[in-house]
Motif scaffolding. Structure first.
Motif, mmCIF file in Angstrom:
data_model
loop_
_atom_site.group_PDB
_atom_site.id
_atom_site.type_symbol
_atom_site.label_atom_id
_atom_site.label_comp_id
_atom_site.label_asym_id
_atom_site.label_seq_id
_atom_site.Cartn_x
_atom_site.Cartn_y
_atom_site.Cartn_z
ATOM 1 N N GLU A 102 97.778 79.833 58.649
ATOM 2 C CA GLU A 102 97.378 80.874 57.693
ATOM 3 C C GLU A 102 97.417 82.262 58.359
ATOM 4 N N SER A 103 96.934 82.343 59.611
ATOM 5 C CA SER A 103 96.900 83.644 60.307
ATOM 6 C C SER A 103 98.302 84.194 60.533
ATOM 7 N N ALA A 104 99.270 83.301 60.669
ATOM 8 C CA ALA A 104 100.655 83.739 60.904
ATOM 9 C C ALA A 104 101.238 84.448 59.683
ATOM 10 N N THR A 105 100.608 84.317 58.527
ATOM 11 C CA THR A 105 101.154 84.959 57.320
ATOM 12 C C THR A 105 100.720 86.420 57.177
ATOM 13 N N LEU A 106 99.786 86.849 58.043
ATOM 14 C CA LEU A 106 99.137 88.152 57.803
ATOM 15 C C LEU A 106 99.901 89.393 58.259
ATOM 16 N N PRO A 107 100.608 89.360 59.430
ATOM 17 C CA PRO A 107 101.047 90.634 60.035
ATOM 18 C C PRO A 107 101.868 91.553 59.139
ATOM 19 N N ILE A 108 102.803 91.036 58.362
ATOM 20 C CA ILE A 108 103.596 91.959 57.532
ATOM 21 C C ILE A 108 103.173 91.906 56.062
ATOM 22 N N ALA A 109 103.255 90.750 55.429
ATOM 23 C CA ALA A 109 103.037 90.703 53.970
ATOM 24 C C ALA A 109 101.609 91.101 53.591
ATOM 25 N N ALA A 110 100.623 90.497 54.265
ATOM 26 C CA ALA A 110 99.232 90.789 53.889
ATOM 27 C C ALA A 110 98.890 92.238 54.200
ATOM 28 N N LEU A 111 99.250 92.690 55.402
ATOM 29 C CA LEU A 111 98.887 94.061 55.795
ATOM 30 C C LEU A 111 99.575 95.098 54.905
#
Ligand SMILES: NC(=O)c1ccc[n+]([C@@H]2O[C@H](COP(=O)([O-])OP(=O)(O)OC[C@H]3O[C@@H](n4cnc5c(N)ncnc54)[C@H](OP(=O)(O)O)[C@@H]3O)[C@@H](O)[C@H]2O)c1
Length: 331
Positions: free
Chosen positions: A135-144
């Motif tokens: 789940e944490s790997a999904t955060l750097p570009i799309a979530a931010l």
């Protein structure tokens, strides 16, 4: 150690898992054992050669894992910490400057598609405690990017209405964050099945942009939107039309092309504001992670592929069948 490299030629077919040696961290670096990677449309552009990288090139910006060792000058991390990568190490806080775009992972610097990575601590952030590495790997570009567009650039207020286009990585995170912020969400998709999922996540109005050609009229009949997140590029005209007086448009992407013709009349008549967004700072990333923890929010992962099936994962991304994020598992 294995690294995913664009070899010999551009294209998904030339992505190869290549053996190598685990790197040794320099004084200011952190060695991370990568557990998961997430894919972005940006990676696809890099792999296709849109940035004209010299090859061989290691793509990738989004990874998460465990800190194994730290260099002597590192102060912010300890072995055992769970971390995600930060795409723009040059942008730690405040407003983006041209220098903030230096050394972007997978673009200006080597990417993170590897089982072990050595990065300066400016390129890492602690993961939310409630999330798995996948789940944490999904955060750097799309979530931010969704966070930056709604909050930092978009100034979203509770009760406002947001227009989201499609159900890819950025839009699905934006749906989650906008609902958390008390906004009303209108989302479009080419798939009724995906719209059903968006509804179940709290979307207030959903439209199929393929089978409902008058969807824009329906948005206008609902009173229009305060904030539109533009990921299509050629959809910019529609974002303009969808906005009510004083509306804001945040330009994020150009899935359908960057060229479009438009009249500037509506900007004046509706007093619209238009801003571009390029992901977000490390400070904004940490704030977003705090909110994710407090809210107990979990990213939407569509499908997980083993690292050895990275080519299949990129073909799946290119086909646009996903809802939310696609992840590679490295364990
Ligand atoms: N500026 C930045 O910092 C930044 C950061 C991240 C991403 N981006 C850009 O933003 C865009 C989206 O990124 P992403 O990672 O969310 O992509 P993605 O996960 O690949 O999303 C693709 C989805 O967009 C939807 N779509 C495609 N054409 C559409 C159209 N004509 N109308 C409405 N929806 C359409 C489709 O959704 P349905 O299947 O539901 O129809 C498709 O599945 C890309 O251009 C990317 O490069 C920019």
């Amino acid at each position: 150690m294995k690294t995913l490299i664009v070899n010999e030629k551009y294209g998904i077919d030339h992505l190869n898992l290549t053996p190598g040696q685990v790197p040794e961290p320099k004084a200011d670096e952190v060695l991370v054992k990568v557990a998961a990677i997430s894919l972005n449309y940006l990676d696809l552009m890099v792999i296709r050669g849109d940035f004209g990288h010299q090859i061989p090139h290691i793509p990738g910006s989004d990874a998460a894992g465990t800190v194994l060792r730290i260099g002597s000058a590192v102060t912010g991390f300890l072995p055992g910490d769970q971390v995600s990568t930060h795409f723009t190490p040059g942008w730690q806080s405040g407003n983006l400057t041209p220098e903030g775009l230096e050394n972007r992972l997978g673009i200006d610097a080597a990417g993170v598609f590897s089982t072990y990575i050595c990065l300066p601590e400016t390129a890492l952030v602690k993961s939310p405690v409630n999330l798995s590495a996948q789940e944490s790997a999904t955060l750097p570009i799309a979530a931010l990017t969704a966070w930056e567009a709604l909050h930092e650039a978009g100034g979203l207020k509770p009760g406002e209405t947001v227009l989201l286009q499609g159900t890819g990585g950025v839009s699905v995170f934006a749906l989650q964050f906008a609902k958390l912020a008390g906004a009303r969400v209108i989302i479009t998709s080419s798939s009724d099945e995906k719209l059903k999922r968006a509804r179940s996540m709290g979307a207030d109005h959903v439209f199929n942009y393929k089978t409902e050609p008058d969807w824009l009229e329906k948005v206008k009949a609902l009173g229009g939107v305060d904030l539109a997140l533009e990921v299509i590029g050629t959809g910019f005209k529609e974002s303009i039309q969808a906005c009510r007086f004083g509306g804001r448009i945040i330009i994020i992407g150009f899935l359908n092309g960057a060229e479009t013709s438009l009249s500037i009349f509506d900007f004046l008549q509706k007093k619209l504001t238009v801003k571009g967004v390029l992901v977000g700072s490390k400070g904004a990333f940490s704030q977003m992670n705090e909110t994710i923890e407090k809210a107990g929010l979990h990213p939407v992962i569509d499908k997980i592929f083993p690292f050895s099936e990275a080519r299949k994962a990129f073909e799946y991304l290119a086909a646009g069948k996903h809802f939310g994020k696609i992840v590679l598992d490295l364990n």
